[in-house]
Write a protein that holds these residues in place. Structure first.
Motif, mmCIF file in Angstrom:
data_model
loop_
_atom_site.group_PDB
_atom_site.id
_atom_site.type_symbol
_atom_site.label_atom_id
_atom_site.label_comp_id
_atom_site.label_asym_id
_atom_site.label_seq_id
_atom_site.Cartn_x
_atom_site.Cartn_y
_atom_site.Cartn_z
ATOM 1 N N PHE A 35 0.832 -1.199 0.000
ATOM 2 C CA PHE A 35 0.000 0.000 0.000
ATOM 3 C C PHE A 35 0.868 1.250 0.000
ATOM 4 C CE2 PHE A 35 -2.710 3.307 1.691
ATOM 5 C CZ PHE A 35 -3.925 3.071 1.042
ATOM 6 N N THR A 36 1.990 1.230 0.748
ATOM 7 C CA THR A 36 2.887 2.395 0.770
ATOM 8 C C THR A 36 3.472 2.661 -0.615
ATOM 9 O OG1 THR A 36 3.446 1.946 3.081
ATOM 10 C CG2 THR A 36 4.942 3.361 1.843
ATOM 11 N N LEU A 37 3.919 1.625 -1.290
ATOM 12 C CA LEU A 37 4.468 1.791 -2.628
ATOM 13 C C LEU A 37 3.419 2.314 -3.595
ATOM 14 C CD1 LEU A 37 6.683 -1.424 -2.990
ATOM 15 C CD2 LEU A 37 7.441 0.932 -2.603
ATOM 16 N N ILE A 91 0.040 17.935 2.678
ATOM 17 C CA ILE A 91 -1.228 17.290 3.056
ATOM 18 C C ILE A 91 -1.295 15.859 2.515
ATOM 19 C CG2 ILE A 91 -3.715 17.365 2.713
ATOM 20 C CD1 ILE A 91 -3.553 20.393 2.791
ATOM 21 N N ALA A 92 -0.841 15.684 1.251
ATOM 22 C CA ALA A 92 -0.883 14.347 0.649
ATOM 23 C C ALA A 92 -0.001 13.367 1.419
ATOM 24 C CB ALA A 92 -0.457 14.426 -0.822
ATOM 25 N N MET A 93 1.182 13.828 1.847
ATOM 26 C CA MET A 93 2.079 12.950 2.579
ATOM 27 C C MET A 93 1.516 12.582 3.947
ATOM 28 S SD MET A 93 4.479 12.287 0.525
ATOM 29 C CE MET A 93 5.501 11.405 1.677
ATOM 30 N N VAL A 94 0.916 13.566 4.632
ATOM 31 C CA VAL A 94 0.291 13.269 5.929
ATOM 32 C C VAL A 94 -0.839 12.274 5.765
ATOM 33 C CG1 VAL A 94 -1.013 14.255 7.854
ATOM 34 C CG2 VAL A 94 0.996 15.462 6.969
ATOM 35 N N LEU A 106 -1.246 8.467 7.314
ATOM 36 C CA LEU A 106 -2.437 8.024 8.051
ATOM 37 C C LEU A 106 -3.065 6.788 7.412
ATOM 38 C CD1 LEU A 106 -4.131 11.459 8.913
ATOM 39 C CD2 LEU A 106 -2.906 9.913 10.459
ATOM 40 N N VAL A 107 -3.157 6.827 6.086
ATOM 41 C CA VAL A 107 -3.773 5.685 5.395
ATOM 42 C C VAL A 107 -2.906 4.436 5.541
ATOM 43 C CG1 VAL A 107 -4.469 4.792 3.142
ATOM 44 C CG2 VAL A 107 -5.028 7.138 3.783
ATOM 45 N N SER A 158 -4.159 1.108 7.116
ATOM 46 C CA SER A 158 -4.077 -0.124 6.324
ATOM 47 C C SER A 158 -3.307 -1.210 7.066
ATOM 48 C CB SER A 158 -3.414 0.169 4.978
ATOM 49 O OG SER A 158 -2.053 0.529 5.152
ATOM 50 N N ALA A 159 -2.271 -0.808 7.834
ATOM 51 C CA ALA A 159 -1.539 -1.801 8.615
ATOM 52 C C ALA A 159 -2.436 -2.427 9.683
ATOM 53 C CB ALA A 159 -0.315 -1.156 9.262
#
Length: 401
Positions: A22-24, A79-82, A86-87, A91-92
């Motif tokens: 998900f991070t990638l 904002i996108a990075m924050v 969070l996501v 997701s984890a």
């Protein structure tokens, strides 16, 4: 000394895999959106959109506009990075929960394996859910428990029966000795009678022990295979029972065709001898004793003969084909129900109404068990079919040479 990090559980590995993927994916999405946003807001105006007369403050407005767009883009990126972090965290957590749900059947199988012992093998998982890999694993584990339960039950029954059978001759021996010793002045005839009783009981115990040892060796598989002929083994066994056949006036029908076979000759000889001795012991005076050997190519399938007491599969007589040899022994005797024939192959099961009044039928109860075990050890099978009017037909089928 280097300290090794503890190994991660499969649940933790699945969670890290979900979070990493998900991070990638999220990082690639943020990068793509930011790149597209920069290109859209910083691309030069088309020629038809540029005014012909510029305002004096045009450069001032252009610089201010660039600053606003740079600040907006930087703010959007933060904002996108924050949001991405969070996501990823959510997701984890969700991945941890989903992995736990998915691995719950494995946890149940592990717990059942830890509880399993010889007293609670009757428990079954019976996992719910769709027919996926985990469901198949649970069903396979249940079938394994079922086989183990049957094996332990057979072993307990065998040990109990063996103990009982061994106790009987020992008890007879002890009784004969104690009765004779209790007499103040025992005569020579009484001592001889006691000695004869002890010899008979000892012989019975020895025959039982020999049968148990043969059964144990046959269940360990074939060692030191040699070439021989099943017809020759049958002929040798017939010579050993010839006197008993004459004493009981049995009608012999013998057809010994050449049947080359390869296997452990000691086990094969024991199986053939047990077949013929049973056929004589549980026959009626003046009855039929038919011994036939045959050799041919196997085109039959399992299930053609009823009352099977042997093993199926791809062995002789199965679907695998190939050359086979067989020994068929038929006799007259007590009538045996068709649904009780398979029980005769169980250890110490002599069947109903098979003991003769003169005690000659009081064998060890291991004859057909040995025949079946020897057949399985050689990749074959043993079958029995009750004959109309009484008696039994037993077939030992093995792979040909």
């Amino acid at each position: 000394m280097r300290m090794r990090a503890p190994a991660l559980t499969i649940r933790a590995r699945l969670t890290l895999t979900y979070a990493g993927l998900f991070t990638l994916g999220g990082g690639a999405l943020v990068l793509a959106l930011t790149t597209a946003f920069y290109r859209l807001i910083f691309q030069p105006l088309p020629d038809n959109a540029i005014p012909s007369v510029l305002d004096p403050d045009h450069d001032h407005f252009i610089g201010l506009s660039d600053q606003i767009r740079d600040a907006a883009a930087s703010h959007l990126l933060r904002i996108a990075m924050v949001l991405l972090l969070l996501v990823v965290a959510v997701s984890a957590l969700v991945g941890w929960w989903v992995a736990g749900r998915m691995l719950r059947p494995i946890a149940a199988i592990t717990a059942a394996a830890r509880r399993a012992n010889d007293t609670n093998l009757h428990e079954r998982l019976d996992l719910p859910g769709p027919p996926d890999e985990l469901k198949e694993l649970g069903d396979t584990f249940d079938r394994m428990l079922e086989r183990l339960d049957a094996s332990f039950a057979t072993q307990r029954r065998f040990v109990a029966n063996a103990s009982h059978e061994l106790r009987t001759p020992l008890a007879l021996t002890r009784t004969a000795v104690e009765v004779t010793l209790a007499k103040p002045t025992a005569t020579e005839a009484q001592w001889r009678t006691m000695a004869a009783d002890v010899a008979e009981s000892t012989g019975r115990a020895q025959r039982l022990i020999d049968a148990l040892l043969t059964l144990a060796r046959s269940e360990q598989g074939v060692t030191d295979p040699q070439d021989d002929d099943l017809a020759d083994l049958a002929a040798e066994a017939l010579d050993r029972i010839a006197v008993r056949c004459r004493e009981r006036d049995l009608r012999l029908e013998v057809e010994l065709a050449p049947t080359p076979v390869r296997g452990n000759l000691t086990l094969l000889g024991s199986a053939v001898a047990n077949l013929l001795e049973n056929a004589v012991t549980y026959n009626r005076d003046g009855g039929l004793l038919r011994v036939v050997t045959a050799y041919g190519a196997d085109t039959a399938t399992d299930g053609e003969s009823g009352g099977s007491g042997g093993s199926g599969g791809s062995g002789p007589g199965g679907n695998g084909g190939g050359d086979w040899v067989e020994l068929t022994v038929s006799n007259d005797g007590p009538e045996i129900p068709a649904d009780s024939v398979a029980e005769l192959f169980e250890p110490f099961h002599r069947g109903r109404d098979t003991r003769r009044s003169d005690g000659a039928g009081d064998g060890t109860g291991l004859g057909l068990s040995i025949v079946r075990a020897v057949a399985r050890a050689h990749g074959g099978r043993a079958e029995a079919v009750s004959r109309p009017g009484g008696g039994l037909t037993v077939t030992l089928r093995l792979q040909g040479r």
